[in-house]
Design a protein around this motif. Structure first.
Motif, short mmCIF file in Angstrom:
data_model
loop_
_atom_site.label_atom_id
_atom_site.label_comp_id
_atom_site.label_asym_id
_atom_site.label_seq_id
_atom_site.Cartn_x
_atom_site.Cartn_y
_atom_site.Cartn_z
N ALA A 1 6.34 1.73 -11.29
CA ALA A 1 5.77 3.07 -11.44
C ALA A 1 6.80 4.17 -11.21
O ALA A 1 6.48 5.35 -11.34
CB ALA A 1 4.60 3.26 -10.48
N ALA A 2 8.02 3.80 -10.86
CA ALA A 2 9.07 4.79 -10.64
C ALA A 2 9.71 5.20 -11.97
O ALA A 2 9.57 4.51 -12.99
CB ALA A 2 10.12 4.24 -9.69
N VAL B 1 0.83 -1.20 0.00
CA VAL B 1 0.00 0.00 0.00
C VAL B 1 0.87 1.25 0.00
O VAL B 1 0.69 2.17 0.78
CB VAL B 1 -1.00 0.02 1.18
CG1 VAL B 1 -2.03 -1.07 1.02
CG2 VAL B 1 -0.29 -0.12 2.53
N GLY B 2 1.83 1.26 -0.90
CA GLY B 2 2.68 2.43 -1.08
C GLY B 2 2.09 3.40 -2.08
O GLY B 2 0.89 3.66 -2.09
N GLY B 3 2.94 3.90 -2.97
CA GLY B 3 2.50 4.91 -3.93
C GLY B 3 1.42 4.43 -4.87
O GLY B 3 0.59 5.22 -5.33
N VAL B 4 1.38 3.15 -5.18
CA VAL B 4 0.35 2.57 -6.06
C VAL B 4 -0.81 1.99 -5.25
O VAL B 4 -1.98 2.32 -5.44
CB VAL B 4 0.95 1.48 -6.97
CG1 VAL B 4 -0.15 0.77 -7.76
CG2 VAL B 4 1.97 2.09 -7.92
N PHE C 1 -5.28 3.90 -9.39
CA PHE C 1 -6.65 4.09 -9.84
C PHE C 1 -7.00 3.12 -10.96
O PHE C 1 -8.12 2.61 -11.04
CB PHE C 1 -6.86 5.53 -10.32
CG PHE C 1 -6.89 6.54 -9.21
CD1 PHE C 1 -7.41 6.23 -7.97
CD2 PHE C 1 -6.41 7.82 -9.41
CE1 PHE C 1 -7.45 7.16 -6.95
CE2 PHE C 1 -6.45 8.76 -8.40
CZ PHE C 1 -6.96 8.44 -7.16
N THR C 2 -6.03 2.87 -11.84
CA THR C 2 -6.28 1.95 -12.95
C THR C 2 -6.50 0.53 -12.45
O THR C 2 -7.39 -0.18 -12.94
CB THR C 2 -5.10 1.98 -13.95
OG1 THR C 2 -4.90 3.33 -14.40
CG2 THR C 2 -5.38 1.09 -15.15
N LEU C 3 -5.72 0.10 -11.46
CA LEU C 3 -5.93 -1.22 -10.87
C LEU C 3 -7.33 -1.33 -10.29
O LEU C 3 -8.03 -2.33 -10.49
CB LEU C 3 -4.89 -1.48 -9.78
CG LEU C 3 -3.46 -1.75 -10.25
CD1 LEU C 3 -2.51 -1.71 -9.05
CD2 LEU C 3 -3.35 -3.08 -10.97
N ALA C 4 -7.76 -0.30 -9.56
CA ALA C 4 -9.11 -0.30 -9.00
C ALA C 4 -10.15 -0.32 -10.10
O ALA C 4 -11.18 -1.01 -10.00
CB ALA C 4 -9.30 0.92 -8.10
N ILE D 1 1.76 9.78 -11.32
CA ILE D 1 1.98 8.49 -11.97
C ILE D 1 1.54 7.34 -11.08
O ILE D 1 0.77 6.46 -11.49
CB ILE D 1 3.47 8.32 -12.34
CG1 ILE D 1 3.91 9.39 -13.35
CG2 ILE D 1 3.72 6.91 -12.88
CD1 ILE D 1 3.23 9.29 -14.70
N THR D 2 2.02 7.33 -9.83
CA THR D 2 1.67 6.21 -8.94
C THR D 2 0.17 6.16 -8.68
O THR D 2 -0.41 5.08 -8.58
CB THR D 2 2.43 6.31 -7.61
OG1 THR D 2 2.04 7.49 -6.90
CG2 THR D 2 3.93 6.34 -7.83
N ALA D 3 -0.45 7.33 -8.57
CA ALA D 3 -1.90 7.36 -8.33
C ALA D 3 -2.67 6.81 -9.53
O ALA D 3 -3.64 6.07 -9.36
CB ALA D 3 -2.35 8.78 -8.00
N ILE D 4 -2.24 7.17 -10.74
CA ILE D 4 -2.92 6.65 -11.93
C ILE D 4 -2.76 5.14 -12.02
O ILE D 4 -3.70 4.42 -12.38
CB ILE D 4 -2.40 7.34 -13.21
CG1 ILE D 4 -2.80 8.82 -13.22
CG2 ILE D 4 -2.95 6.65 -14.46
CD1 ILE D 4 -2.19 9.62 -14.36
#
Length: 264
Positions: free
Chosen positions: A161-162, A44-47, A245-248, A239-242
């Protein structure tokens, strides 16, 4: 918020609830189906943190989060629950409190533990409908993928994602079709060297962009993180949020697809 805390779940899942805009788009049957799905997120880090929030805001009620780490100062630029006030806290616990402030009736399990060969069987991943892989460690990520693909759960995985800047290059494709991502390449090489392969195909979120670090790596993570990574790479929240969000979004899309297939 106080009145919401006294509201039973059956009343929360109504057209006038916190999910009314979601229901307006998806319909009541899909919302009800989402509420019954069980999801587990590893990392449950940046992504993973943004994936968790998106799932809870979309109506997921049963969510398990797995991460062994503590919040450190260098997490603040990209991790949802990381602020100057939460530094030093357990990541999954801080995130759990955030998510419960969105939906107090959610059934959220926070597990502060590493997923590896010694602990893998303790998670009972076969009991979930969806498994989200947001693990950084190559060895542990490969193990999760292999185990997840032997269950009936749907697996969605995040590649690296880095070292990304351009959000328009974020894509979704099947694992063996991922191109331009060093983590996916390393995973494929590991599977080939071990002669152990995922039992079935699964979708990944990735970007084919690869930049270079231009600054000096911080050493602040070592103060609070008991599981230091061998290399620190730069990363940005958009980037990490997208990725998260895409996984969700893949989960919600899949629920909708499965529900529509069951309809006469």
């Amino acid at each position: 918020m106080s009145s919401l805390r006294r509201t039973p779940l059956t009343q929360i899942l109504t057209p006038n609830s916190i999910f009314c805009r979601s229901e307006l788009l998806l319909g009541s049957k899909i919302i009800e189906c989402i509420a019954h799905k069980r999801v587990i997120i590893f990392g449950v880090g940046g992504v993973g943190s943004w994936c968790a929030e998106s799932l809870i805001r979309s109506g997921i009620i049963h969510l398990t989060m797995v991460d062994s780490d503590y919040i450190c100062v260098s997490n603040v630029n990209r991790q949802l629950m990381a602020t100057t006030e939460t530094i030093g806290q357990v990541k999954v616990e801080a995130l759990k409190q955030r998510l419960l402030s969105i939906n107090p009736e959610a059934n959220i399990t926070a597990i502060q533990k590493v997923f590896n060969e010694e602990t893998a069987d303790s998670f009972d991943i076969g009991s979930y409908d969806y498994i989200i892989d947001a693990i950084d460690s190559l060895k542990d990520k490969a193990l999760l993928i292999l185990m997840a693909c032997h269950t009936k759960a749907r697996l969605f995985s995040s590649m690296g994602a880095a070292l990304k800047l351009d959000p328009t290059r974020i894509q979704v494709t099947e694992f063996w079709k991922v191109k331009g991502d060093p983590l996916a390449r390393a995973l494929r090489n590991k599977f080939k060297s071990q002669q152990r392969y995922p039992k079935h195909k699964f979708l990944c979120v990735f970007s084919d962009e690869l930049l270079q670090n231009r600054g000096c790596p911080p050493d602040t993570d070592k103060e609070l993180s008991p599981f230091n990574k061998p290399q620190t790479n730069g990363s940005l929240v958009h980037i990490t949020a997208i990725f998260g969000f895409t996984l969700a979004g893949l989960v919600i899309q899949d629920v909708q697809k499965m529900q529509q297939m069951d309809e006469p």
